[in-house]
Design a protein around this motif. Structure first.
Motif, mmCIF file in Angstrom:
data_model
loop_
_atom_site.group_PDB
_atom_site.id
_atom_site.type_symbol
_atom_site.label_atom_id
_atom_site.label_comp_id
_atom_site.label_asym_id
_atom_site.label_seq_id
_atom_site.Cartn_x
_atom_site.Cartn_y
_atom_site.Cartn_z
ATOM 1 N N ASP A 159 0.856 -1.184 0.000
ATOM 2 C CA ASP A 159 0.000 0.000 0.000
ATOM 3 C C ASP A 159 0.892 1.232 0.000
ATOM 4 O O ASP A 159 1.601 1.518 0.966
ATOM 5 N N ARG A 160 0.849 1.997 -1.090
ATOM 6 C CA ARG A 160 1.733 3.156 -1.231
ATOM 7 C C ARG A 160 1.052 4.468 -0.809
ATOM 8 O O ARG A 160 1.638 5.544 -0.945
ATOM 9 N N ARG A 161 -0.160 4.388 -0.308
ATOM 10 C CA ARG A 161 -0.840 5.615 0.106
ATOM 11 C C ARG A 161 -0.045 6.286 1.234
ATOM 12 O O ARG A 161 0.496 5.630 2.118
ATOM 13 N N GLY A 162 -0.016 7.617 1.181
ATOM 14 C CA GLY A 162 0.734 8.379 2.166
ATOM 15 C C GLY A 162 2.144 8.730 1.717
ATOM 16 O O GLY A 162 2.897 9.356 2.462
ATOM 17 N N HIS A 163 2.493 8.364 0.485
ATOM 18 C CA HIS A 163 3.818 8.670 -0.055
ATOM 19 C C HIS A 163 3.708 9.693 -1.185
ATOM 20 O O HIS A 163 2.706 9.759 -1.889
ATOM 21 N N MET A 587 3.069 -14.204 -11.598
ATOM 22 C CA MET A 587 3.016 -14.018 -10.147
ATOM 23 C C MET A 587 1.781 -13.183 -9.827
ATOM 24 O O MET A 587 1.606 -12.105 -10.387
ATOM 25 N N ARG A 588 0.945 -13.666 -8.910
ATOM 26 C CA ARG A 588 -0.349 -13.041 -8.658
ATOM 27 C C ARG A 588 -0.526 -12.773 -7.162
ATOM 28 O O ARG A 588 -0.109 -13.586 -6.332
ATOM 29 N N PRO A 589 -1.154 -11.652 -6.816
ATOM 30 C CA PRO A 589 -1.316 -11.302 -5.398
ATOM 31 C C PRO A 589 -2.443 -12.092 -4.749
ATOM 32 O O PRO A 589 -3.406 -12.506 -5.401
ATOM 33 N N LEU A 590 -2.336 -12.266 -3.442
ATOM 34 C CA LEU A 590 -3.360 -13.010 -2.721
ATOM 35 C C LEU A 590 -4.709 -12.315 -2.739
ATOM 36 O O LEU A 590 -5.761 -12.970 -2.723
ATOM 37 N N PHE A 591 -4.706 -10.966 -2.774
ATOM 38 C CA PHE A 591 -5.988 -10.269 -2.692
ATOM 39 C C PHE A 591 -6.856 -10.509 -3.923
ATOM 40 O O PHE A 591 -8.050 -10.213 -3.904
ATOM 41 N N TRP A 592 -6.284 -11.079 -4.987
ATOM 42 C CA TRP A 592 -7.118 -11.456 -6.119
ATOM 43 C C TRP A 592 -8.136 -12.520 -5.715
ATOM 44 O O TRP A 592 -9.225 -12.591 -6.279
ATOM 45 N N LEU A 593 -7.786 -13.363 -4.749
ATOM 46 C CA LEU A 593 -8.712 -14.390 -4.291
ATOM 47 C C LEU A 593 -9.726 -13.829 -3.298
ATOM 48 O O LEU A 593 -10.872 -14.265 -3.276
ATOM 49 N N GLU A 594 -9.301 -12.900 -2.457
ATOM 50 C CA GLU A 594 -10.178 -12.300 -1.457
ATOM 51 C C GLU A 594 -9.941 -10.795 -1.444
ATOM 52 O O GLU A 594 -9.206 -10.277 -0.609
ATOM 53 N N PRO A 595 -10.553 -10.058 -2.396
ATOM 54 C CA PRO A 595 -10.245 -8.629 -2.558
ATOM 55 C C PRO A 595 -10.634 -7.767 -1.372
ATOM 56 O O PRO A 595 -10.110 -6.654 -1.233
ATOM 57 N N ASP A 596 -11.512 -8.234 -0.516
ATOM 58 C CA ASP A 596 -11.936 -7.429 0.629
ATOM 59 C C ASP A 596 -11.095 -7.685 1.874
ATOM 60 O O ASP A 596 -11.360 -7.101 2.933
ATOM 61 N N ASN A 597 -10.098 -8.538 1.748
ATOM 62 C CA ASN A 597 -9.248 -8.858 2.890
ATOM 63 C C ASN A 597 -8.045 -7.917 2.902
ATOM 64 O O ASN A 597 -7.142 -8.046 2.074
ATOM 65 N N PRO A 598 -8.004 -6.935 3.832
ATOM 66 C CA PRO A 598 -6.898 -5.965 3.830
ATOM 67 C C PRO A 598 -5.551 -6.609 4.111
ATOM 68 O O PRO A 598 -4.513 -6.103 3.674
ATOM 69 N N ASP A 599 -5.555 -7.722 4.842
ATOM 70 C CA ASP A 599 -4.307 -8.414 5.128
ATOM 71 C C ASP A 599 -3.693 -8.961 3.847
ATOM 72 O O ASP A 599 -2.474 -8.943 3.666
ATOM 73 N N TYR A 600 -4.531 -9.436 2.925
ATOM 74 C CA TYR A 600 -4.017 -9.975 1.676
ATOM 75 C C TYR A 600 -3.531 -8.860 0.750
ATOM 76 O O TYR A 600 -2.574 -9.040 -0.007
#
Length: 811
Positions: A159-163, A587-600
């Motif tokens: 998460d790059r927000r705040g930069h 290579m794929r991010p975990l949040f693709w499976l659970e987009p509402d999970n902030p941890d992923y």
């Protein structure tokens, strides 16, 4: 280096002025009229024209053309993009322009744009466009809970927000766990609210991700195009696919690009290169390419860049060397750079042919940097691009198979260098971030022109949005040779993959520094590399990057993992097919499976390798277990077979011989036997592994197969797509369907298939194969024999000749 520092200081000053006084530079645009045309919705404003164009149902281009403001072409979009018709509706003083997937709401008083999906606003201009002398850009509203990925290569966390980050491609030698500016910046973000927003501008600038003002996303640049692109599909995967369909899908690489490389800085002589390749053969290591660094054109690091011709003292018989390597299945890749030293053999030719960037007096712009006094090839000038290509063309006639473009940020790029585009001149600061992009374009387009049947191989360090359509294979630059250098590699790869650069990879083992060989760190990086898009150990030569030069244990473990890499080629090559046709990165991010999970969304160590694998590289020494952030479902340890329940963080046991690699229940993974070179690749002898679990009712997989080198395989339909389907009937019976579609020259008429059903229940004792029925035997069958047996791990193995669509039942 000094000039680079001065450029950075100028950018910092410009960024401070914009951040502190944006209100002074904002302009209010008044709506005057609009017209719907084949080119999109044209809106006349008090300052000029605003154009809205749809390129895909969920991709829209926004282009403000204020009078008197110099514009440059879009590098993100193809020169002649295909446009999509969209509908227009007027409701009072508001225009609605869009498709069923995405709508642009145009408020006319004041003129502001917002973007809707399913009737809900997901993105809105705040001030919108601002233009003030040498500053221009856009401001958008941010929602309080919104997280932002993107901005290209940075080591900051997902998460790059705040930069607030510079948009200026710049080398970062020896980086580790922190970096705000690197080789490949991307002026865009991907929101946790599932949209992609891209500033379509090639100039030096900044992206402010809620740093200066918490609720404002601001793009700014010193010049360039005042346009942006919005993509917003039904899911993160759909958003990326639609963006790439608009910007250009990455083409298939040659299949050998997925193999093992010999690479270092650098091989100083032909004999050293030959000895290294032979050592791979003698030690039983697969090898598909050797990469020659700058010593191929000169004996020293300094003074020779720009020769771009063989140093015959060091490489007396290059054509024979290349041919001999080819006989072993090893392809030759050469480094090239865009710098032409005044001491190089080609300097006078370059001046005479007028192929260099100019100074303000119209003469070649020369400057000093590490390698010597130099000029810079003006890749934007068509005649210069053609001149540069003829050098590549001549080397390809000698047998060179691929290209490594280095220093293409460019690493040193004086701000007052003048480049010549077909549309007119531009300063370095106006087009800096598009230099590597244009370089890749000239190589790709002329390669296609002169070698139309052959897939290009173009590995480059820097580019821009859109470079993926020119087959660019980027890497993460001169990473430190340390554990801290290894740690950010998943983050870097995922961030780039989410913008279509699916072949992003690292110098395995690390590149820069290091006084002694750290065998454990090196081994961990080599293990991780199996599940990276490109397998290329590369480093400074004082510690050998090639595994064949190290101790027996390091060699044994590395060899086992490289052989695994080759065994997985059918699966990996299918990932390349999916990347080229659907935009899915390898290579794929975990949040693709659970987009509402902030941890992923924040996860920067565990990632998906395709649909089947969950990988978590070990990045610390001396560990006996490693944490894996596992999405919901059942996962099996690829090496040990242990079953894990996902939806939690797992502690997976590891030894020096293993890293956490988990396979999702219900996955199909096609494999082959190890090979010395992918020149010998064939799916005629094929293993198809399936991981069974009672919780999985239905699943599917696929395998893509073609000749491995024809550039137009996809367009011509010259490929075969094998499809696999499984249906579990409450663990009483497993139905497996095997389907063949398509054909290509040299396609196997039949495949000797070994279907391996892992975790098969003990009560399954019979297999129905078409009209044949046979019992599961307790011991292995002879090669080529039809039947079934249970191996020592408890898996049922079914052997048969597969010629046509086939149904199996295990019960």
């Amino acid at each position: 280096m000094l000039q680079t520092m001065q450029c950075t200081m100028r950018l910092l000053l410009v960024g401070f002025l914009v951040a502190a006084s944006w209100l002074l530079s904002a302009q209010t645009l008044d709506y005057q009229s609009h017209q719907l045309t084949d080119e999109g919705l044209l809106i006349q404003t008090s300052e000029g024209q605003l154009t809205l164009r749809f390129h895909q149902p969920a991709v829209v281009e926004v282009f403000y053309q204020n009078e008197g403001v110099k514009q440059l072409p879009s590098f993100t979009l193809p020169p002649q993009p295909q446009l999509l018709a969209a509908g227009l509706e007027t409701q009072g003083e508001v225009l609605y322009y869009g498709t069923d997937a995405l709508t642009v709401r145009v408020a006319t008083k004041p003129l502001r744009l917002s973007f809707l999906r399913d009737g809900e606003v997901f993105l809105a201009e705040e001030q919108g466009l601002f233009v003030h002398e040498t500053l221009r850009g856009f401001r958008f509203q941010l929602k309080p809970d919104e997280k932002l990925l993107g901005a290209g290569q940075r080591v900051l966390g997902m998460d790059r927000r705040g930069h607030r980050l510079p948009l200026y491609n710049k080398a970062h030698y020896g980086y580790t766990t922190e970096s705000e500016q690197m080789y490949f910046s991307i002026p865009g973000v991907i929101s946790s609210h599932n949209y992609l927003l891209l500033f379509d501008n090639s100039a030096s600038g900044f992206i402010d991700l809620g740093k200066t003002e918490a609720d404002v996303l601001q793009f700014e640049a010193v010049a360039g195009r005042t346009g942006y692109i919005v993509a917003a599909g039904d899911s993160h995967q759909d958003t990326l696919q639609q963006y790439l369909q608009a910007s250009g899908m990455p083409p298939l690489p040659p299949r050998w690009a997925l193999g093992n490389y010999a690479s270092r800085f650098g091989y100083r002589t032909e004999q050293e290169a030959r000895d290294t390749v032979q050592r791979f053969v003698d030690k039983g290591f697969p090898l598909d390419a050797i990469v020659l660094d700058l010593f191929w054109f000169g004996p020293d690091i300094q003074g020779h860049m720009g020769n771009l011709a063989w140093d015959k003292d060091a490489f007396p018989n290059p054509e024979q060397m290349i041919a001999d390597f080819r006989e072993l299945g090893v392809k030759t890749v050469l480094i090239t750079e865009p710098f032409m030293l005044t001491s190089s053999n080609r300097w006078q030719e370059a001046v005479r042919e007028d192929v260099l960037a100019l100074n303000l007096a119209g003469k070649p712009r020369t400057f000093d940097f590490y390698f010597g006094n130099t000029g810079l090839i003006d890749v934007f000038k068509p005649e210069a691009a053609e001149w540069f290509w003829q050098i590549y063309h001549g080397l390809m006639q000698q047998g060179v198979a691929g290209w490594w473009g280095d220093l293409g940020e460019p690493e040193v790029h004086p701000h007052d260098a003048i480049h010549r585009l077909p549309q007119g001149t531009a300063t370095a600061d106006e087009i800096h971030n598009a230099y590597g992009h244009e370089w890749a374009k000239l190589v790709f387009e002329r390669h296609v022109r002169d070698y139309p049947t052959l897939r290009p191989f173009i590995m480059m360090r820097s580019g821009a949005p859109g470079s993926q359509r020119y087959g660019m294979i980027p890497w993460t630059g001169d990473v430190d040779r340390s554990w801290d250098g290894l740690k950010p590699q998943v983050e870097l790869a995922l961030q780039m993959s989410l913008f279509g650069f699916g072949y992003i990879h690292s110098d395995l083992g690390g590149f820069a520094g290091g006084e002694t060989f750290d065998a454990e760190m090196y081994t961990r990086w080599m293990q991780f590399g199996v599940f990276q898009p490109v397998y290329r150990p590369h480093a400074q030569e004082h510690i050998a990057p090639e595994p064949v030069f190290h101790d027996g244990t390091t060699q044994r473990i590395s060899r086992d993992f490289i052989n695994l890499r080759y065994r997985l080629t059918p699966y990996n090559y299918t990932l390349a097919y999916q990347h080229s046709t659907r935009g899915l990165p390898l290579m794929r991010p975990l949040f693709w499976l659970e987009p509402d999970n902030p941890d992923y969304l924040a996860e920067k160590n565990s990632y998906l390798w395709g649909d089947a694998f969950l990988v978590a590289p070990v990045t610390k020494p001396g560990v006996a277990s490693w944490t894996v952030n596992a999405p919901a479902g059942v996962w099996f340890d690829f090496f040990a077979g242990t079953a894990y329940q996902g939806g939690q963080k797992l502690e997976v046991p590891v030894t020096l011989e293993t890293i956490p690699v988990l396979v999702k229940a219900g996955s199909f993974v096609p494999m082959i036997a190890p090979l010395q070179s992918l020149d010998h690749y064939s799916t005629e002898q094929l293993e198809l592994h399936y991981w069974h679990h009672a919780s999985v009712g239905q699943s599917e997989g696929e395998l893509y197969d073609d000749d491995g080198h024809s550039r137009t395989s996809l367009a011509d339909g010259a490929f075969e797509l094998l499809q696999f389907q499984a249906h579990n009937q409450q663990d009483q019976q497993l139905n497996v369907s095997l389907i063949r579609q398509g054909d290509f020259p040299g396609m196997p008429a039949a495949r000797q298939l070994m279907l391996v059903v892992h975790q098969a229940p003990a009560h399954w004792q019979q297999v129905q194969l078409g009209e044949q029925r046979f019992n599961v035997q307790p011991e292995a069958l002879a090669e080529g024999e039809t039947g079934a047996w249970r191996n020592q791990d408890g898996a049922i193995v079914v052997q048969f000749s597969w010629q046509q669509d086939t149904q199996l039942q295990l019960r």
